[in-house]
Scaffold this motif. Structure first.
Motif, PDB file in Angstrom:
ATOM      1  N   THR A  38       0.832  -1.201   0.000  1.00  0.00           N
ATOM      2  CA  THR A  38       0.000   0.000   0.000  1.00  0.00           C
ATOM      3  C   THR A  38       0.866   1.251   0.000  1.00  0.00           C
ATOM      4  O   THR A  38       2.039   1.230   0.394  1.00  0.00           O
ATOM      5  CB  THR A  38      -0.930   0.012   1.218  1.00  0.00           C
ATOM      6  N   LEU A  39       0.265   2.341  -0.455  1.00  0.00           N
ATOM      7  CA  LEU A  39       0.920   3.645  -0.435  1.00  0.00           C
ATOM      8  C   LEU A  39       0.421   4.436   0.761  1.00  0.00           C
ATOM      9  O   LEU A  39      -0.794   4.552   0.986  1.00  0.00           O
ATOM     10  CB  LEU A  39       0.612   4.429  -1.716  1.00  0.00           C
ATOM     11  N   LEU A  40       1.342   4.962   1.539  1.00  0.00           N
ATOM     12  CA  LEU A  40       1.003   5.840   2.645  1.00  0.00           C
ATOM     13  C   LEU A  40       1.929   7.046   2.619  1.00  0.00           C
ATOM     14  O   LEU A  40       3.153   6.879   2.496  1.00  0.00           O
ATOM     15  CB  LEU A  40       1.140   5.097   3.980  1.00  0.00           C
ATOM     16  N   PRO A  41       1.358   8.240   2.694  1.00  0.00           N
ATOM     17  CA  PRO A  41      -0.070   8.539   2.760  1.00  0.00           C
ATOM     18  C   PRO A  41      -0.762   8.229   1.437  1.00  0.00           C
ATOM     19  O   PRO A  41      -0.108   8.037   0.415  1.00  0.00           O
ATOM     20  CB  PRO A  41      -0.104  10.032   3.074  1.00  0.00           C
ATOM     21  N   VAL A  42      -2.079   8.212   1.466  1.00  0.00           N
ATOM     22  CA  VAL A  42      -2.860   7.967   0.265  1.00  0.00           C
ATOM     23  C   VAL A  42      -2.820   9.210  -0.617  1.00  0.00           C
ATOM     24  O   VAL A  42      -2.960  10.330  -0.119  1.00  0.00           O
ATOM     25  CB  VAL A  42      -4.320   7.622   0.637  1.00  0.00           C
ATOM     26  N   PRO A  43      -2.609   9.058  -1.930  1.00  0.00           N
ATOM     27  CA  PRO A  43      -2.622  10.239  -2.811  1.00  0.00           C
ATOM     28  C   PRO A  43      -3.969  10.961  -2.760  1.00  0.00           C
ATOM     29  O   PRO A  43      -5.021  10.351  -2.533  1.00  0.00           O
ATOM     30  CB  PRO A  43      -2.382   9.643  -4.205  1.00  0.00           C
ATOM     31  N   VAL A  44      -3.930  12.259  -2.973  1.00  0.00           N
ATOM     32  CA  VAL A  44      -5.148  13.051  -3.111  1.00  0.00           C
ATOM     33  C   VAL A  44      -5.547  13.025  -4.585  1.00  0.00           C
ATOM     34  O   VAL A  44      -4.764  13.424  -5.452  1.00  0.00           O
ATOM     35  CB  VAL A  44      -4.940  14.510  -2.646  1.00  0.00           C
ATOM     36  N   ILE A  45      -6.745  12.524  -4.868  1.00  0.00           N
ATOM     37  CA  ILE A  45      -7.217  12.406  -6.250  1.00  0.00           C
ATOM     38  C   ILE A  45      -8.476  13.248  -6.403  1.00  0.00           C
ATOM     39  O   ILE A  45      -9.414  13.145  -5.588  1.00  0.00           O
ATOM     40  CB  ILE A  45      -7.492  10.946  -6.629  1.00  0.00           C
ATOM     41  N   GLN A  46      -8.491  14.078  -7.430  1.00  0.00           N
ATOM     42  CA  GLN A  46      -9.658  14.911  -7.735  1.00  0.00           C
ATOM     43  C   GLN A  46     -10.249  14.488  -9.070  1.00  0.00           C
ATOM     44  O   GLN A  46      -9.518  14.243 -10.037  1.00  0.00           O
ATOM     45  CB  GLN A  46      -9.271  16.392  -7.792  1.00  0.00           C
ATOM     46  N   ILE A  47     -11.578  14.410  -9.112  1.00  0.00           N
ATOM     47  CA  ILE A  47     -12.304  14.135 -10.347  1.00  0.00           C
ATOM     48  C   ILE A  47     -13.248  15.303 -10.587  1.00  0.00           C
ATOM     49  O   ILE A  47     -14.071  15.623  -9.724  1.00  0.00           O
ATOM     50  CB  ILE A  47     -13.086  12.805 -10.260  1.00  0.00           C
ATOM     51  N   GLY A  48     -13.094  15.948 -11.723  1.00  0.00           N
ATOM     52  CA  GLY A  48     -13.911  17.119 -12.005  1.00  0.00           C
ATOM     53  C   GLY A  48     -13.679  18.246 -11.022  1.00  0.00           C
ATOM     54  O   GLY A  48     -14.595  19.035 -10.743  1.00  0.00           O
ATOM     55  N   GLY A  49     -12.461  18.329 -10.461  1.00  0.00           N
ATOM     56  CA  GLY A  49     -12.131  19.390  -9.509  1.00  0.00           C
ATOM     57  C   GLY A  49     -12.590  19.123  -8.094  1.00  0.00           C
ATOM     58  O   GLY A  49     -12.380  19.957  -7.213  1.00  0.00           O
ATOM     59  N   VAL A  50     -13.220  17.960  -7.846  1.00  0.00           N
ATOM     60  CA  VAL A  50     -13.731  17.618  -6.518  1.00  0.00           C
ATOM     61  C   VAL A  50     -12.897  16.484  -5.941  1.00  0.00           C
ATOM     62  O   VAL A  50     -12.636  15.484  -6.622  1.00  0.00           O
ATOM     63  CB  VAL A  50     -15.213  17.203  -6.587  1.00  0.00           C
ATOM     64  N   LYS A  51     -12.503  16.621  -4.661  1.00  0.00           N
ATOM     65  CA  LYS A  51     -11.718  15.579  -4.021  1.00  0.00           C
ATOM     66  C   LYS A  51     -12.539  14.302  -3.919  1.00  0.00           C
ATOM     67  O   LYS A  51     -13.673  14.297  -3.423  1.00  0.00           O
ATOM     68  CB  LYS A  51     -11.266  16.030  -2.637  1.00  0.00           C
ATOM     69  N   ALA A  52     -11.963  13.193  -4.413  1.00  0.00           N
ATOM     70  CA  ALA A  52     -12.651  11.912  -4.404  1.00  0.00           C
ATOM     71  C   ALA A  52     -12.158  11.070  -3.228  1.00  0.00           C
ATOM     72  O   ALA A  52     -11.037  11.242  -2.742  1.00  0.00           O
ATOM     73  CB  ALA A  52     -12.408  11.172  -5.717  1.00  0.00           C
ATOM     74  N   THR A  53     -12.995  10.165  -2.777  1.00  0.00           N
ATOM     75  CA  THR A  53     -12.602   9.228  -1.722  1.00  0.00           C
ATOM     76  C   THR A  53     -11.754   8.118  -2.333  1.00  0.00           C
ATOM     77  O   THR A  53     -12.164   7.465  -3.298  1.00  0.00           O
ATOM     78  CB  THR A  53     -13.838   8.614  -1.050  1.00  0.00           C
ATOM     79  N   VAL A  54     -10.556   7.911  -1.786  1.00  0.00           N
ATOM     80  CA  VAL A  54      -9.653   6.861  -2.260  1.00  0.00           C
ATOM     81  C   VAL A  54      -9.724   5.710  -1.269  1.00  0.00           C
ATOM     82  O   VAL A  54      -9.288   5.825  -0.122  1.00  0.00           O
ATOM     83  CB  VAL A  54      -8.210   7.377  -2.394  1.00  0.00           C
ATOM     84  N   GLN A  55     -10.313   4.597  -1.697  1.00  0.00           N
ATOM     85  CA  GLN A  55     -10.476   3.446  -0.808  1.00  0.00           C
ATOM     86  C   GLN A  55      -9.230   2.582  -0.721  1.00  0.00           C
ATOM     87  O   GLN A  55      -9.016   1.901   0.278  1.00  0.00           O
ATOM     88  CB  GLN A  55     -11.664   2.594  -1.288  1.00  0.00           C
TER      89      GLN A  55
END
Length: 723
Positions: free
Chosen positions: A561-578
């Protein structure tokens, strides 16, 4: 041994794969200038589709003020136009448009003797398109023009303008000129003598004298006139003689290449590579041996194999300048040394590679045992080196010139694999679950450590970098059989993050939980479907660095796993990364919840991790449970006579889907002509179409229907006979 079985591992990488010389070459003096036929060519030649070359001399000719000439590859010279003193003195490189018209600049002449832009029609008609007036729009354009994709031109004046230090301008083909920047003589430099180059980002790049160190600058200039100084040369780098500065060359790898007249370890000048952000690598220092020449000044040219060619104005075995070849790795070979006999001296104009593969150029003086006034020459260059040559090393999905540990990398160049050999790794290439470090005798080392070779071809290799690659400048070396390439220097970072994308972009490689691919339905018909708001999608990335579980070097099994979890945005909105982690060699997986607010159509996707961002322009197609419906159909008029036209507008209830929404158009009669459908572009809500009234004998009522996915709207139109 078990070959990696991740289906997405293979599909991602298949998309990835889809995407020494010596003096004595044949030198020929084609013509020597004597004054009557011209004097002092100072710029490089251009070649027309018929194989003939065009150029200009700054003096001589029928009126003594210079000329534009044509010369055949065999050396027959024809004067196209002789300048009078009131029409100026041409210096810069010519531009030839597709209709055969030549465009150029004069450093003097024109209405106020401050220089001009001119054109010469194919029939020889000469026209001054614009005369400069110093304080208003600049003066003394020494460099030639640069043609943009829309057919207009950009250029510079060497002085004058609002601040007296030169200008940059835009000009239409009919001569309408707009000053887009006035140089101030401060940090932005002064006296821009070189031509502009259009970068892959659509911005202009050029050089000035002066600047912070006094040795010149490299700047970026938007077409709207916003200037950014991206690099400053040391104090002794510029020529300082009031002559032309060599223009930058946009290399095949997207970087800028050029020379400085002086500076370097022995003050003989340098050959450099520069990114579009100004990061500079000195690839060669002139004057480091007795024959390599000094004072490079002419424009560079890059051959099809990635090799660069240029000239120095002094030095070499004869002392009068050289023609050199230099590889992208900085290995220089002197191809010819001028003797000031029949060959001339001071080759300041640079080179052009003809359609026959030979190099053509000019000397500004010499020829006829030193009594001539310049020459035009041809040099037959040797065949491309038979060994491997590396021209670029980049992140395989973002094309970033920085690499990182455990990252898929694309190496491009020539002779990178045996002729005709092109393949990816196979199960038989693995031993004890170890990834192969060589395929068919092709191997790659980075700072001496083996990389893992996935794909080979003569023009491109795809490799996975070692997981313990240390940050800093590293040397990439390709070996084919027993032949090694020159070392290629590239910057290694801790991470070099990117999303995997289909066929170079813009759509991200991702899947639904079912395993089917995400994308607009038009991307791969029958295979790709858009994501939905609130859906968990699986995306894939490259170069995200070390996971929590240590990577066993060379192992075909990788996870963690990657820690910390990357911040991913879709359409400019922060998405939940499971989930974020490594699932196969170099393959990072992200389970992401599409935001419920994601709009129908194309949405941007970007990740931030370790202070970096993934490449811009990556998209994911989204389609909600509320697909668009036809909301209305309106007409610009409700009556037409035969031959008349009207405009229809289809409006949808919500933005069109990825790939666009195709609305069907039908009618109940034959009195009007219009297309069978109209496409509302992705993300848009409306589209227009044209209606033409046909020839009718009696008045007709035509009802037009717009239909899409079970919804429809109508509008009526009266068609009357012509009066």
């Amino acid at each position: 041994m078990e070959f990696p079985k991740s289906s997405k591992f293979h599909s991602c990488l298949i998309f990835l794969c889809a995407s020494l010389l010596a003096q004595g070459q044949a030198f020929t003096t084609l013509t020597t200038f004597t004054g009557a036929n011209g004097d002092g060519p100072a710029a490089s030649l251009i070649q027309a589709p018929d194989g003939n070359f065009y150029g200009a001399t700054s003096n001589g000719g029928g009126h003594g003020a210079g000329e534009v000439f044509k010369i055949t590859p065999q050396g027959a010279l024809i004067v196209v136009y002789s300048f009078a003193f009131n029409s100026g003195s041409p210096h810069g490189k010519l531009v030839r448009t597709t209709d055969g018209t030549l465009y150029g600049t004069t450093s003097s002449g024109g209405e106020t003797n401050e220089g001009a832009v001119y054109k010469i029609a194919p029939d020889g008609t000469f026209t001054i398109l614009h005369s400069f007036s110093n304080d208003v729009d600049g003066a003394g354009p020494v460099a030639g023009l640069t043609q943009a994709a829309d057919g207009s031109f950009y250029g510079t004046t060497s002085h004058g303008g609002a601040k007296k230090y030169g200008t940059a301008f835009h000009m239409t083909p009919d001569g309408t000129l707009t000053t887009i920047y006035n140089f101030t003589g401060t940090t932005d430099g002064s006296f821009p003598y070189s031509a502009l180059v259009v970068g892959p980002d659509g911005n202009l790049y050029g050089r000035t004298q002066g600047g912070i160190n006094g040795g010149g600058t490299v700047f970026q200039l938007t077409p709207a006139g916003v200037l950014t100084n991206i690099s400053n040369f040391p104090a002794n780098a510029s020529s300082g003689d009031g002559g032309t500065e060599p223009a930058l060359l946009l290399g095949a790898d997207g970087n800028l290449y050029g020379t400085t007249f002086a500076s370097g370890t022995v003050n003989g000048g340098t050959f450099f590579k520069m990114t579009l952000s100004g990061n500079t690598t000195i690839l060669y220092h002139f004057g480091t041996n007795a024959t390599d020449g000094t004072g490079p000044k002419g424009d560079l040219v890059q051959g099809p194999d990635g090799t660069f060619y240029g000239t120095t104005t002094a030095g070499g075995a004869g002392g009068w300048g050289t023609i050199f070849q230099v590889t992208p790795a900085g290995v220089l070979t002197t191809l010819y040394s001028f003797q000031n006999k029949t060959d001339g001296q001071y080759p300041s104009g640079g080179l052009v590679q003809g359609s026959d593969g030979n190099l053509y150029g000019t000397t500004q003086t010499g020829g006829n045992d030193g009594s001539g006034l310049g020459t035009i020459f041809r040099l037959a260059i040797p065949s491309a080196p038979s060994g491997p040559i590396v021209t670029s090393v980049v992140n395989a999905f973002s094309n970033s010139p920085a690499i990182a540990p455990n990252t898929w990398v694309a190496i491009k160049g020539t002779n990178l694999a045996p002729a005709g050999d092109s393949r990816i790794w196979q199960s038989s290439d693995f031993v004890s679950n170890q990834m192969p470090t060589a395929l068919d005798g092709v191997s790659v080392t980075i700072n001496g450590e083996p990389a893992y070779v996935y794909f080979i071809s003569a023009a491109q290799l795809n490799i996975l970098t070692p997981p313990d690659l240390a940050p800093g400048p590293v040397q990439v070396l390709v070996t084919v059989g027993t032949t090694k390439s020159p070392a290629f220097t590239v910057q290694a970072l801790a991470t070099s993050i990117a999303f995997f994308v289909f066929n170079g972009g813009p759509y991200v490689i991702g899947t639904h939980v079912s395993g089917s691919d995400i994308g607009p339905t038009t991307l791969f018909p029958g295979l790709t479907t858009p994501a939905q708001p609130g859906e968990v999608v699986v995306l894939y990335g490259n170069g995200f660095g070390a996971p929590t579980t240590a990577i066993v070097k060379g192992s075909a099994t990788q996870s963690g796993t990657l820690l910390p979890v990357p911040v991913i945005q879709i359409g400019g909105v922060k998405a939940t990364v499971q989930f974020a982690g490594l699932v196969s060699p170099g393959l990072y997986q992200f389970n992401v919840v599409v935001p419920a607010t994601a709009a129908n159509g194309d949405n941007s996707v970007i990740a931030q991790y370790g202070g970096q961002s993934t490449q811009s322009g990556v998209l994911i197609a989204v389609q909600g449970n509320n697909p668009p419906q036809v909301q209305s159909l309106t007409l610009s008029t409700n009556s037409l006579t035969t031959g008349g036209t009207a405009q229809g507008t289809v409006t949808l209830s919500t933005p069109a889907l990825s790939g666009g929404s195709v609305v069907t158009l039908t009618s109940n009669g034959v009195g009007a002509q219009f297309p069978a459908s109209v496409t509302v572009a992705a993300g848009a809500t409306s589209a227009t179409f044209t209606i033409t009234a046909l020839n009718v004998s009696t008045t007709q009522q035509v009802t037009i229907t717009a239909s899409y996915q079970g919804s429809s709207a109508q509008a009526s139109l009266t068609i009357a006979p012509a009066q």
